[in-house]
Motif scaffolding. Sequence first.
Motif, PDB file in Angstrom:
ATOM      1  N   VAL B 354       0.850  -1.202   0.000  1.00 37.53           N
ATOM      2  CA  VAL B 354       0.000   0.000   0.000  1.00 37.53           C
ATOM      3  C   VAL B 354       0.882   1.247   0.000  1.00 37.53           C
ATOM      4  O   VAL B 354       2.099   1.167   0.184  1.00 37.53           O
ATOM      5  CB  VAL B 354      -0.917   0.038   1.247  1.00 37.53           C
ATOM      6  CG1 VAL B 354      -1.935  -1.078   1.209  1.00 37.53           C
ATOM      7  CG2 VAL B 354      -0.070  -0.031   2.520  1.00 37.53           C
ATOM      8  N   HIS B 355       0.221   2.373  -0.248  1.00 39.86           N
ATOM      9  CA  HIS B 355       0.889   3.656  -0.082  1.00 39.86           C
ATOM     10  C   HIS B 355       0.315   4.279   1.186  1.00 39.86           C
ATOM     11  O   HIS B 355      -0.891   4.487   1.285  1.00 39.86           O
ATOM     12  CB  HIS B 355       0.639   4.559  -1.280  1.00 39.86           C
ATOM     13  CG  HIS B 355       1.094   3.946  -2.573  1.00 39.86           C
ATOM     14  ND1 HIS B 355       2.414   3.873  -2.935  1.00 39.86           N
ATOM     15  CD2 HIS B 355       0.398   3.346  -3.565  1.00 39.86           C
ATOM     16  CE1 HIS B 355       2.521   3.266  -4.099  1.00 39.86           C
ATOM     17  NE2 HIS B 355       1.303   2.931  -4.513  1.00 39.86           N
ATOM     18  N   ALA B 356       1.176   4.529   2.136  1.00 41.83           N
ATOM     19  CA  ALA B 356       0.713   5.124   3.396  1.00 41.83           C
ATOM     20  C   ALA B 356       0.870   6.635   3.308  1.00 41.83           C
ATOM     21  O   ALA B 356       1.957   7.145   3.048  1.00 41.83           O
ATOM     22  CB  ALA B 356       1.530   4.571   4.558  1.00 41.83           C
ATOM     23  N   GLN B 357      -0.264   7.332   3.464  1.00 38.67           N
ATOM     24  CA  GLN B 357      -0.217   8.788   3.460  1.00 38.67           C
ATOM     25  C   GLN B 357      -0.194   9.255   4.908  1.00 38.67           C
ATOM     26  O   GLN B 357      -1.110   8.954   5.673  1.00 38.67           O
ATOM     27  CB  GLN B 357      -1.452   9.352   2.763  1.00 38.67           C
ATOM     28  CG  GLN B 357      -1.736   8.735   1.410  1.00 38.67           C
ATOM     29  CD  GLN B 357      -2.942   9.376   0.773  1.00 38.67           C
ATOM     30  OE1 GLN B 357      -2.854  10.470   0.233  1.00 38.67           O
ATOM     31  NE2 GLN B 357      -4.069   8.708   0.840  1.00 38.67           N
ATOM     32  N   VAL B 358       0.859   9.979   5.243  1.00 34.66           N
ATOM     33  CA  VAL B 358       1.017  10.395   6.638  1.00 34.66           C
ATOM     34  C   VAL B 358       0.745  11.882   6.742  1.00 34.66           C
ATOM     35  O   VAL B 358       1.478  12.701   6.213  1.00 34.66           O
ATOM     36  CB  VAL B 358       2.436  10.063   7.150  1.00 34.66           C
ATOM     37  CG1 VAL B 358       2.549  10.395   8.616  1.00 34.66           C
ATOM     38  CG2 VAL B 358       2.749   8.602   6.898  1.00 34.66           C
ATOM     39  N   LYS B 359      -0.358  12.194   7.417  1.00 34.09           N
ATOM     40  CA  LYS B 359      -0.809  13.575   7.475  1.00 34.09           C
ATOM     41  C   LYS B 359       0.023  14.396   8.457  1.00 34.09           C
ATOM     42  O   LYS B 359       0.447  15.500   8.158  1.00 34.09           O
ATOM     43  CB  LYS B 359      -2.284  13.603   7.893  1.00 34.09           C
ATOM     44  CG  LYS B 359      -3.038  14.782   7.347  1.00 34.09           C
ATOM     45  CD  LYS B 359      -4.562  14.569   7.427  1.00 34.09           C
ATOM     46  CE  LYS B 359      -4.989  13.614   8.496  1.00 34.09           C
ATOM     47  NZ  LYS B 359      -6.416  13.392   8.580  1.00 34.09           N
ATOM     48  N   GLY B 360       0.255  13.843   9.616  1.00 33.36           N
ATOM     49  CA  GLY B 360       0.990  14.603  10.632  1.00 33.36           C
ATOM     50  C   GLY B 360       2.262  13.873  11.038  1.00 33.36           C
ATOM     51  O   GLY B 360       2.225  12.723  11.442  1.00 33.36           O
ATOM     52  N   VAL B 361       3.358  14.555  10.921  1.00 33.96           N
ATOM     53  CA  VAL B 361       4.630  13.995  11.376  1.00 33.96           C
ATOM     54  C   VAL B 361       5.271  15.022  12.289  1.00 33.96           C
ATOM     55  O   VAL B 361       5.403  16.180  11.919  1.00 33.96           O
ATOM     56  CB  VAL B 361       5.581  13.734  10.192  1.00 33.96           C
ATOM     57  CG1 VAL B 361       6.830  13.032  10.665  1.00 33.96           C
ATOM     58  CG2 VAL B 361       4.888  12.923   9.129  1.00 33.96           C
ATOM     59  N   ALA B 362       5.622  14.603  13.479  1.00 37.11           N
ATOM     60  CA  ALA B 362       6.233  15.568  14.380  1.00 37.11           C
ATOM     61  C   ALA B 362       7.469  14.955  15.002  1.00 37.11           C
ATOM     62  O   ALA B 362       7.544  13.742  15.211  1.00 37.11           O
ATOM     63  CB  ALA B 362       5.245  15.961  15.469  1.00 37.11           C
ATOM     64  N   LEU B 363       8.439  15.810  15.303  1.00 32.54           N
ATOM     65  CA  LEU B 363       9.600  15.327  16.042  1.00 32.54           C
ATOM     66  C   LEU B 363       9.185  15.072  17.477  1.00 32.54           C
ATOM     67  O   LEU B 363       8.515  15.892  18.092  1.00 32.54           O
ATOM     68  CB  LEU B 363      10.721  16.378  16.016  1.00 32.54           C
ATOM     69  CG  LEU B 363      11.481  16.552  14.704  1.00 32.54           C
ATOM     70  CD1 LEU B 363      12.681  17.451  14.945  1.00 32.54           C
ATOM     71  CD2 LEU B 363      11.939  15.209  14.170  1.00 32.54           C
ATOM     72  N   ALA B 364       9.576  13.924  17.994  1.00 34.25           N
ATOM     73  CA  ALA B 364       9.251  13.622  19.383  1.00 34.25           C
ATOM     74  C   ALA B 364      10.287  14.234  20.306  1.00 34.25           C
ATOM     75  O   ALA B 364       9.969  14.698  21.386  1.00 34.25           O
ATOM     76  CB  ALA B 364       9.193  12.121  19.591  1.00 34.25           C
ATOM     77  N   ALA B 365      11.520  14.233  19.884  1.00 31.27           N
ATOM     78  CA  ALA B 365      12.581  14.721  20.757  1.00 31.27           C
ATOM     79  C   ALA B 365      13.393  15.775  20.032  1.00 31.27           C
ATOM     80  O   ALA B 365      13.758  15.599  18.895  1.00 31.27           O
ATOM     81  CB  ALA B 365      13.474  13.569  21.185  1.00 31.27           C
ATOM     82  N   ALA B 366      13.656  16.860  20.737  1.00 33.46           N
ATOM     83  CA  ALA B 366      14.463  17.910  20.136  1.00 33.46           C
ATOM     84  C   ALA B 366      15.935  17.528  20.176  1.00 33.46           C
ATOM     85  O   ALA B 366      16.689  17.813  19.262  1.00 33.46           O
ATOM     86  CB  ALA B 366      14.251  19.227  20.867  1.00 33.46           C
TER      87      ALA B 366
END
Lengths: 228, 376
Positions: B354-366
């Motif tokens: 499948v193609h996974a569309q990722v709407k939100g990606v955030a860094l967990a750790a700075a």
Amino acid sequence: MDPLFDAMWPSVRLTLELAALTTLLLLIVGTPLAWWLVRARVWWKEPVAAIVSLPLVLPPTVLGFYLLIALGPDALGGLIGPAFGLRTLAFTFEGLVIGSVIYSLPFVVQPLRNAFAAVGDRPLEVAATLRASPWRAFWSVAVPLARPGFLSACVLGFAHTVGEFGVVLMIGGNIPGETKVLSIALYDFVETAQWREAHILAAGLVVFAFCVILAMALIEKRTLKAGA
Amino acid sequence: MTQATGAPGTIEAAFSGRIGAFALDAAFSVPARGVTALFGPSGCGKTTVLRCMAGLTRLDGRCLVDGDVWQDARQFRPAHRRPVGYVFQEASLFPHLSVRRNLLYGAPLVPPPRSIAFDEVVRLLGLAHLLDRGPHHLSGGERQRVAVGRALLSQPRLLLMDEPLSALDRATKDEILPFLERLHGALDLPVLYVSHDMAEVERLADRLVLLERGRVLACGPLAALQSNPDLPLATTRDAAVSLDGIVESYDGADGLIALAVRGARFLVPAPPGEIGARRRLSIAAGDVSLALEMPRASTILNVVDARILSVTALRSHEMTLVLGLGADGAGDRLLARVTRRSFVQLDLRVGLAVHAQVKGVALAAAGSPPAGVSGA
């Protein structure tokens, strides 16, 4: 010398000596006892606490009666007395000290016990996780944090010893310079109708009592503020 | 030397017993490096486990740390003889000592070789301007930083942290977290970190010990447990997976970094980072949708190849899918939550590409998590 001063000074000095020595001994005996009452996890802790508190409710004469027997030549006094070069501890200054320590014990143990309990487990646990032995934790954490309790204990122990009468009468008698403390001297003055001396002594003790209670209130207020 | 029956390089703990009505029977073994989170709902026994390890609570069991026996059937080392640093939920500073003397309370008079230096701790935790103050004059966050510094300066071989942030408000937490991240990056010290807050765990932890009602449900790398559909983490409302990646490039104009994880590459809004630096991503299951064909025009930045590895019914209308990144599905795991209707209509099944569309990606750790972390 002023005859008035001469009449009263030996009693004042004796009382101060007795109260100071008693307070010192009470701290030495009362501190570990209070600590044990807070930290120990044994069922017979409360019975021990009750025995320590007995002088709070017993008539001083009852206590004095048993002390008289205990300090006499046929009991403890006969065993310990010779160490001080005495046949008996009854009617001696040493006997008075022992009696005073027992009589004033609850007034020292109770504030110390409350203060140690107020310190709680957490500071001691913190100390332990910082590699402090129980001995070091006691001196470096528990004692400084319980400082207001030590102040109260000293003031109460000292004041209560100054004010004792019944026990002294029973075990000390009325020996000038040896067992004739202030409260006995006052009784003596009244009996012999020396009203002027009686007035001075009585008023002095009132002022002293007032100062003690005021000091206690101030210590308590400071403790509350420090804890806030 | 204490007789060593425990394997060096591991922390082994097993405790069982009752405290009042609460029964604990927990056992786990984790490597003695990096940050291991003890995670679970309130009352699951996390704190009790930590207290047992420090020797503050005594239950039957064993505790072996890096080859040293702290507790077994025959011996129980008292708390003050265990080389731990313990950070309590409340800072619990000694109120009668200044910050400096609090910090130095547990410091050995003769520091061992390779010790944590006073100046370094003061710098890492930003304590220089507080040293001569009394604890009463510190903010909650400052107090907790001093407590962390005090624990570190006792030169521990294991740092135990019992929800050190939970008594603080959001803003103070955000003030302290970067300090903790810096610590874990700078010091080579194993940490057991108790928390019930997944956001904290995602930022700090490499490994997870999952506790529930006094028992260990699972123990392993963070991402592996997060993406295991048999565990409660994958099926919660806010299920998410943490991925450790390496910065490949930085696009200053758009403020995006390209982060390579195993089997995929993500564009993430982030401050500039050094090429080659480690960053951790968090991707929520609810932010991942699936398409059978590559969408040709979309505002979604991240569309990555993946394969469906497993399917779990979540509620009557929703399914949780575990995806393996990469065309072959052999890369890192991702969770996707889809409706049952879409699942049926697209005829999704295990093994499908499948193609996974990722709407939100955030860094967990700075900051960068310590080395030897990512999903080996």
